[in-house]
Write a protein that holds these residues in place. Sequence first.
Motif, PDB file in Angstrom:
ATOM      1  N   MET A 164       0.914  -1.247   0.052  1.00 19.66           N
ATOM      2  CA  MET A 164       0.080   0.003  -0.009  1.00 19.66           C
ATOM      3  C   MET A 164       0.726   1.331  -0.204  1.00 19.66           C
ATOM      4  O   MET A 164       1.699   1.455   0.984  1.00 19.66           O
ATOM      5  CB  MET A 164      -0.870  -0.005   1.172  1.00 19.66           C
ATOM      6  CG  MET A 164      -1.470   1.509   1.565  1.00 19.66           C
ATOM      7  SD  MET A 164      -2.627   1.092   3.037  1.00 19.66           S
ATOM      8  CE  MET A 164      -1.489   2.123   4.092  1.00 19.66           C
ATOM      9  N   THR A 165       0.660   2.228  -0.916  1.00 21.60           N
ATOM     10  CA  THR A 165       1.313   3.429  -0.958  1.00 21.60           C
ATOM     11  C   THR A 165       0.474   4.625  -1.236  1.00 21.60           C
ATOM     12  O   THR A 165      -0.666   4.122  -1.751  1.00 21.60           O
ATOM     13  CB  THR A 165       2.531   3.562  -1.995  1.00 21.60           C
ATOM     14  OG1 THR A 165       1.989   3.216  -3.147  1.00 21.60           O
ATOM     15  CG2 THR A 165       3.481   2.610  -1.777  1.00 21.60           C
ATOM     16  N   MET A 166       0.564   5.644  -0.730  1.00 18.58           N
ATOM     17  CA  MET A 166      -0.285   7.006  -0.990  1.00 18.58           C
ATOM     18  C   MET A 166       0.514   8.010  -1.614  1.00 18.58           C
ATOM     19  O   MET A 166       1.691   7.851  -1.451  1.00 18.58           O
ATOM     20  CB  MET A 166      -0.900   7.180   0.247  1.00 18.58           C
ATOM     21  CG  MET A 166      -0.156   7.748   1.363  1.00 18.58           C
ATOM     22  SD  MET A 166      -0.983   7.894   2.966  1.00 18.58           S
ATOM     23  CE  MET A 166      -1.441   6.245   3.558  1.00 18.58           C
ATOM     24  N   ASP A 167      -0.025   8.780  -2.148  1.00 18.07           N
ATOM     25  CA  ASP A 167       0.592  10.007  -2.667  1.00 18.07           C
ATOM     26  C   ASP A 167       0.938  10.866  -1.529  1.00 18.07           C
ATOM     27  O   ASP A 167       0.916  10.831  -0.445  1.00 18.07           O
ATOM     28  CB  ASP A 167      -0.202  10.733  -3.803  1.00 18.07           C
ATOM     29  CG  ASP A 167      -1.321  11.893  -3.040  1.00 18.07           C
ATOM     30  OD1 ASP A 167      -1.211  12.143  -1.803  1.00 18.07           O
ATOM     31  OD2 ASP A 167      -2.142  12.395  -4.068  1.00 18.07           O
ATOM     32  N   ALA A 168       2.010  11.633  -1.841  1.00 19.68           N
ATOM     33  CA  ALA A 168       2.765  12.647  -0.719  1.00 19.68           C
ATOM     34  C   ALA A 168       1.855  13.425   0.009  1.00 19.68           C
ATOM     35  O   ALA A 168       2.110  13.362   1.333  1.00 19.68           O
ATOM     36  CB  ALA A 168       3.903  13.377  -1.652  1.00 19.68           C
ATOM     37  N   LEU A 169       0.794  14.138  -0.511  1.00 17.15           N
ATOM     38  CA  LEU A 169      -0.059  14.977   0.254  1.00 17.15           C
ATOM     39  C   LEU A 169      -0.788  14.206   1.151  1.00 17.15           C
ATOM     40  O   LEU A 169      -1.060  14.602   2.138  1.00 17.15           O
ATOM     41  CB  LEU A 169      -0.771  16.012  -0.948  1.00 17.15           C
ATOM     42  CG  LEU A 169       0.087  16.977  -1.541  1.00 17.15           C
ATOM     43  CD1 LEU A 169      -0.791  17.938  -2.452  1.00 17.15           C
ATOM     44  CD2 LEU A 169       0.769  17.828  -0.442  1.00 17.15           C
ATOM     45  N   GLU A 170      -1.055  12.927   0.631  1.00 13.02           N
ATOM     46  CA  GLU A 170      -1.945  12.130   1.498  1.00 13.02           C
ATOM     47  C   GLU A 170      -1.347  11.968   2.720  1.00 13.02           C
ATOM     48  O   GLU A 170      -1.775  11.764   3.783  1.00 13.02           O
ATOM     49  CB  GLU A 170      -2.657  11.025   0.769  1.00 13.02           C
ATOM     50  CG  GLU A 170      -3.592  10.163   1.430  1.00 13.02           C
ATOM     51  CD  GLU A 170      -4.189   8.939   0.415  1.00 13.02           C
ATOM     52  OE1 GLU A 170      -4.801   8.118   1.402  1.00 13.02           O
ATOM     53  OE2 GLU A 170      -3.814   8.815  -0.565  1.00 13.02           O
ATOM     54  N   ALA A 171      -0.010  11.540   2.421  1.00 10.84           N
ATOM     55  CA  ALA A 171       0.725  11.092   3.492  1.00 10.84           C
ATOM     56  C   ALA A 171       1.166  12.205   4.577  1.00 10.84           C
ATOM     57  O   ALA A 171       1.044  11.975   5.753  1.00 10.84           O
ATOM     58  CB  ALA A 171       2.126  10.261   3.016  1.00 10.84           C
ATOM     59  N   ILE A 172       1.164  13.309   3.985  1.00  7.13           N
ATOM     60  CA  ILE A 172       1.512  14.518   4.692  1.00  7.13           C
ATOM     61  C   ILE A 172       0.332  14.648   5.871  1.00  7.13           C
ATOM     62  O   ILE A 172       0.400  14.817   6.907  1.00  7.13           O
ATOM     63  CB  ILE A 172       1.921  15.638   4.144  1.00  7.13           C
ATOM     64  CG1 ILE A 172       3.263  15.404   3.628  1.00  7.13           C
ATOM     65  CG2 ILE A 172       1.957  16.808   4.768  1.00  7.13           C
ATOM     66  CD1 ILE A 172       3.657  16.571   2.383  1.00  7.13           C
ATOM     67  N   ARG A 173      -0.723  14.546   5.185  1.00  7.83           N
ATOM     68  CA  ARG A 173      -2.383  14.708   5.921  1.00  7.83           C
ATOM     69  C   ARG A 173      -2.417  13.703   6.758  1.00  7.83           C
ATOM     70  O   ARG A 173      -2.951  14.065   7.893  1.00  7.83           O
ATOM     71  CB  ARG A 173      -3.289  15.015   4.996  1.00  7.83           C
ATOM     72  CG  ARG A 173      -3.354  16.226   4.037  1.00  7.83           C
ATOM     73  CD  ARG A 173      -4.549  16.284   3.089  1.00  7.83           C
ATOM     74  NE  ARG A 173      -4.460  17.585   2.616  1.00  7.83           N
ATOM     75  CZ  ARG A 173      -4.212  17.305   1.052  1.00  7.83           C
ATOM     76  NH1 ARG A 173      -4.102  16.260   0.248  1.00  7.83           N
ATOM     77  NH2 ARG A 173      -4.182  18.519   0.444  1.00  7.83           N
ATOM     78  N   LYS A 174      -1.917  12.485   6.635  1.00  7.89           N
ATOM     79  CA  LYS A 174      -2.469  11.472   7.440  1.00  7.89           C
ATOM     80  C   LYS A 174      -1.286  11.339   8.671  1.00  7.89           C
ATOM     81  O   LYS A 174      -1.450  10.634   9.701  1.00  7.89           O
ATOM     82  CB  LYS A 174      -2.507   9.937   6.886  1.00  7.89           C
ATOM     83  CG  LYS A 174      -2.875   8.970   7.509  1.00  7.89           C
ATOM     84  CD  LYS A 174      -2.944   7.728   6.938  1.00  7.89           C
ATOM     85  CE  LYS A 174      -3.267   6.565   7.831  1.00  7.89           C
ATOM     86  NZ  LYS A 174      -3.682   5.098   7.109  1.00  7.89           N
ATOM     87  N   ARG A 175       0.133  11.882   8.409  1.00  7.10           N
ATOM     88  CA  ARG A 175       1.179  11.287   9.463  1.00  7.10           C
ATOM     89  C   ARG A 175       0.872  11.973  10.899  1.00  7.10           C
ATOM     90  O   ARG A 175       0.509  12.950  11.065  1.00  7.10           O
ATOM     91  CB  ARG A 175       2.374  12.099   8.712  1.00  7.10           C
ATOM     92  CG  ARG A 175       3.726  11.361   9.503  1.00  7.10           C
ATOM     93  CD  ARG A 175       4.705  12.550   9.953  1.00  7.10           C
ATOM     94  NE  ARG A 175       4.153  13.569  10.592  1.00  7.10           N
ATOM     95  CZ  ARG A 175       3.849  13.740  12.036  1.00  7.10           C
ATOM     96  NH1 ARG A 175       4.371  12.545  12.603  1.00  7.10           N
ATOM     97  NH2 ARG A 175       3.458  14.712  12.595  1.00  7.10           N
ATOM     98  N   ARG A 176       0.935  11.046  11.421  1.00 10.07           N
ATOM     99  CA  ARG A 176       1.008  11.350  13.121  1.00 10.07           C
ATOM    100  C   ARG A 176       2.048  10.659  13.757  1.00 10.07           C
ATOM    101  O   ARG A 176       2.582   9.804  13.436  1.00 10.07           O
ATOM    102  CB  ARG A 176      -0.333  11.158  13.657  1.00 10.07           C
ATOM    103  CG  ARG A 176      -1.608  11.740  13.079  1.00 10.07           C
ATOM    104  CD  ARG A 176      -1.590  13.141  13.657  1.00 10.07           C
ATOM    105  NE  ARG A 176      -2.928  14.041  13.113  1.00 10.07           N
ATOM    106  CZ  ARG A 176      -2.861  14.328  12.011  1.00 10.07           C
ATOM    107  NH1 ARG A 176      -1.884  14.334  10.998  1.00 10.07           N
ATOM    108  NH2 ARG A 176      -3.925  15.110  11.619  1.00 10.07           N
ATOM    109  N   SER A 177       2.248  11.080  15.176  1.00  9.59           N
ATOM    110  CA  SER A 177       3.454  10.413  15.960  1.00  9.59           C
ATOM    111  C   SER A 177       2.580   9.257  16.368  1.00  9.59           C
ATOM    112  O   SER A 177       1.829   9.102  17.150  1.00  9.59           O
ATOM    113  CB  SER A 177       3.629  11.277  17.072  1.00  9.59           C
ATOM    114  OG  SER A 177       4.522  12.311  16.308  1.00  9.59           O
ATOM    115  N   VAL A 178       3.276   7.688  16.108  1.00 11.34           N
ATOM    116  CA  VAL A 178       2.727   6.515  16.363  1.00 11.34           C
ATOM    117  C   VAL A 178       3.382   6.126  17.291  1.00 11.34           C
ATOM    118  O   VAL A 178       4.903   5.725  17.016  1.00 11.34           O
ATOM    119  CB  VAL A 178       2.420   5.833  15.030  1.00 11.34           C
ATOM    120  CG1 VAL A 178       2.096   4.479  15.365  1.00 11.34           C
ATOM    121  CG2 VAL A 178       1.508   6.136  14.191  1.00 11.34           C
TER     122      VAL A 178
END
Length: 165
Positions: A1-15
């Motif tokens: 599974m991969t997503m585009d850069a902007l989607e990844a930036i929006r989803k990124r959180r400290s896990v």
Amino acid sequence: MTMDALEAIRKRRSVREYTGEPIPKEDLETIVDAGRLAASGHNHQPWDFVVATERTMIEQLKVASLWMEKAGAIIAVVVDPSSRWWQEDGSAAVENMLIAATALGYGSCWLQGYTMPREEEFKVLLGVPKAKRLLTLVPIGAPVGWPTVAKKTLDQVIHWERYST
């Protein structure tokens, strides 16, 4: 599974909660490669990355923060302090890796403030040369869940032409 850069930036959180599942070497290489491709002052690229996947090493590194225990890998970001912008450059590399990890479906967290107090200890453990600095550790793993912490809205942080309240 991969997503585009902007989607990844929006989803990124400290896990900070991981399942303990191993991460394929190819995915770790993709994540580190994203760090390698970061912007750097005068293109000095003052970084190296030590990828720890062995449980015994992760066990020793988790003293910086116990929640790292079930990470699938911990990436140590090593920088050359003779580069004028080593901190900024290393930070750019870390951010690229956080986004790449998210795009691949992994959780990650930048271990701010907990690495530097143990820098010398970790440098010995990881075999980092004395002349280099250990900027941070970046644990990566299959997330137990994705945090939903809200970010400020764009309207709360954007200012046009001059700062205004």
